[in-house]
Scaffold this active site. Structure first.
Site, PDB file in Angstrom:
ATOM      1  N   THR A 117      49.487 -43.776  14.647  1.00 33.94           N
ATOM      2  CA  THR A 117      48.535 -42.654  14.778  1.00 33.94           C
ATOM      3  C   THR A 117      47.987 -42.822  16.114  1.00 33.94           C
ATOM      4  O   THR A 117      47.592 -43.805  16.797  1.00 33.94           O
ATOM      5  CB  THR A 117      47.482 -42.481  13.848  1.00 33.94           C
ATOM      6  OG1 THR A 117      46.472 -41.672  14.080  1.00 33.94           O
ATOM      7  CG2 THR A 117      47.025 -43.966  13.421  1.00 33.94           C
ATOM      8  N   TYR A 141      40.824 -46.427   9.846  1.00 35.01           N
ATOM      9  CA  TYR A 141      42.042 -45.871   9.816  1.00 35.01           C
ATOM     10  C   TYR A 141      42.731 -46.161  10.948  1.00 35.01           C
ATOM     11  O   TYR A 141      43.937 -46.714  10.743  1.00 35.01           O
ATOM     12  CB  TYR A 141      41.968 -44.372   9.550  1.00 35.01           C
ATOM     13  CG  TYR A 141      43.210 -43.785   9.805  1.00 35.01           C
ATOM     14  CD1 TYR A 141      44.417 -43.979   8.993  1.00 35.01           C
ATOM     15  CD2 TYR A 141      43.643 -42.770  10.776  1.00 35.01           C
ATOM     16  CE1 TYR A 141      45.607 -43.436   9.143  1.00 35.01           C
ATOM     17  CE2 TYR A 141      44.733 -42.197  10.890  1.00 35.01           C
ATOM     18  CZ  TYR A 141      45.852 -42.203  10.210  1.00 35.01           C
ATOM     19  OH  TYR A 141      46.959 -41.950  10.157  1.00 35.01           O
TER      20      TYR A 141
END
Ligand code: UDP
Length: 327
Positions: A117, A141
């Site tokens: 990501t 995350y």
């Protein structure tokens, strides 16, 4: 036909990946624990229910299907949740990935495509992020995904695990054929929430912060169509199968849209007003995440042709009105 093990194949991006893998002559075998995914989204190949932290179950699945590669999508992916419960992200994302990687290596499956990501880059003063940008995540995350990238690097050095890392920007849209689409419960992502507000399924969209240092005060993201994204995965898979070795690629368009611009585009496409409230910032959000993704275009030949905001909202809207899954 060559088998590809698709973790998270019952989820949003994984289900679209299974579709294009099948279209490209591969057999996608979904491995999913259905914690957030949907059995009904598994339409293009066999389904093996299982948890990535269950090594014995993984060994059984590798032995049964003998995959040539793994595409690893399964993960928790909510920035806000990762800030309130970081342990969940380290245990599930990092722990599950480590077990999966060890199982793959033990089974002799040496090709691994990983969903990373742009959140691994963190807050970097508005510059376009390239694959060489420093990775300084500001939420758990992003930190969990960066840790998995490190594990892959270590396993390449020690065990020769070939891997392609894709660092996604914001994924949007749906399969234009309507076979699969984005359906989270609860929903946390911007475009589906805007469409819920348009349809009256929720009272209003809350804009998370209007005091960012951007032209209209709201966060800027780079949106990429899910079908373009999964096309890149097939290119990455073939890159590995052709023996081209490990690499990392950003997947974005290089164009940023503010939250308000996404809301405006959604109102125009649906031709309906979007009820909205201006709210507080959400913990863990970066001001601006926009890619430099020339590398994927130049080296993989990737062409994100569907990644126009109007097309993404239109495909999401079509799915939103007609498609859903049930437990
Ligand atoms: N966002 C928002 N309201 C919402 C959900 C998201 O304003 O109800 C904003 C969020 O702060 C971010 C952008 O929309 O700037 C995209 O958020 P999303 O959760 O879709 O993806 P993320 O960027 O976290 O991966």
């Amino acid at each position: 036909m060559s088998v590809v093990l698709v973790t998270g194949g019952a989820g949003y991006i994984g289900s679209h990946a299974c579709k294009v893998l099948a279209q490209n002559g591969f057999t996608p075998v979904t491995v999913d624990n259905l914690s957030t995914g949907w059995a009904q989204a598994v339409k293009f190949g066999p389904f093996e229910q299982g948890d990535l932290q269950d090594r014995a179950r993984l060994d059984e699945i590798f032995a049964k299907h003998k995959p040539v590669a793994v595409m690893h999508f399964a993960a928790f992916s909510q920035v806000g949740e990762s800030m309130s419960d970081p342990g969940l992200y380290w245990r599930n994302n990092v722990g599950g990935s480590l077990t999966l990687i060890e199982a793959a290596v033990a089974a002799g499956c040496q090709n691994f495509v990983f969903s990373s990501t742009c959140a691994t880059y963190g807050e970097q003063d508005g510059v376009a992020l390239t694959e060489d940008s420093v990775q300084m995540p500001i939420n758990a995350y992003g930190a969990s995904k960066r840790a998995i990238e490190d594990i892959l690097t270590n396993f390449e050095a020690s065990h020769g695990l070939n891997h392609v890392i894709f660092r996604y920007f914001n994924v949007a849209g749906a399969d234009p054929d309507g076979e699969v689409g984005e359906f989270h419960q609860p929903e946390t992502h911007l475009i589906p929430l805007v469409l819920d507000a348009v349809e009256g399924k929720r009272d209003a969209l809350t804009i998370y912060g209007t005091d960012y240092d951007t032209p209209d005060g709201t966060c800027i993201r780079d949106y990429v169509h899910v079908m373009d994204l999964v096309d890149a995965h097939v290119l990455g898979l073939n890159w590995l199968l052709d023996g081209k070795g490990s690499a990392a690629f950003n997947l974005g368009t290089g164009t940023g849209f503010s939250v308000r611009e996404v809301v405006d585009a959604s109102g125009a496409i649906t031709n309906k007003p979007v009820p909205m409230i201006e709210g507080e910032r959400r913990a863990g959000d970066c001001t601006k995440l926009v890619s430099g993704s020339e590398k994927a275009r130049d080296q993989l030949g990737w062409d994100p042709k569907r990644s126009k905001m109007d097309a993404m909202v239109r495909d999401a809207w079509r799915w939103h009105q007609n498609g859903h899954y049930d437990r």
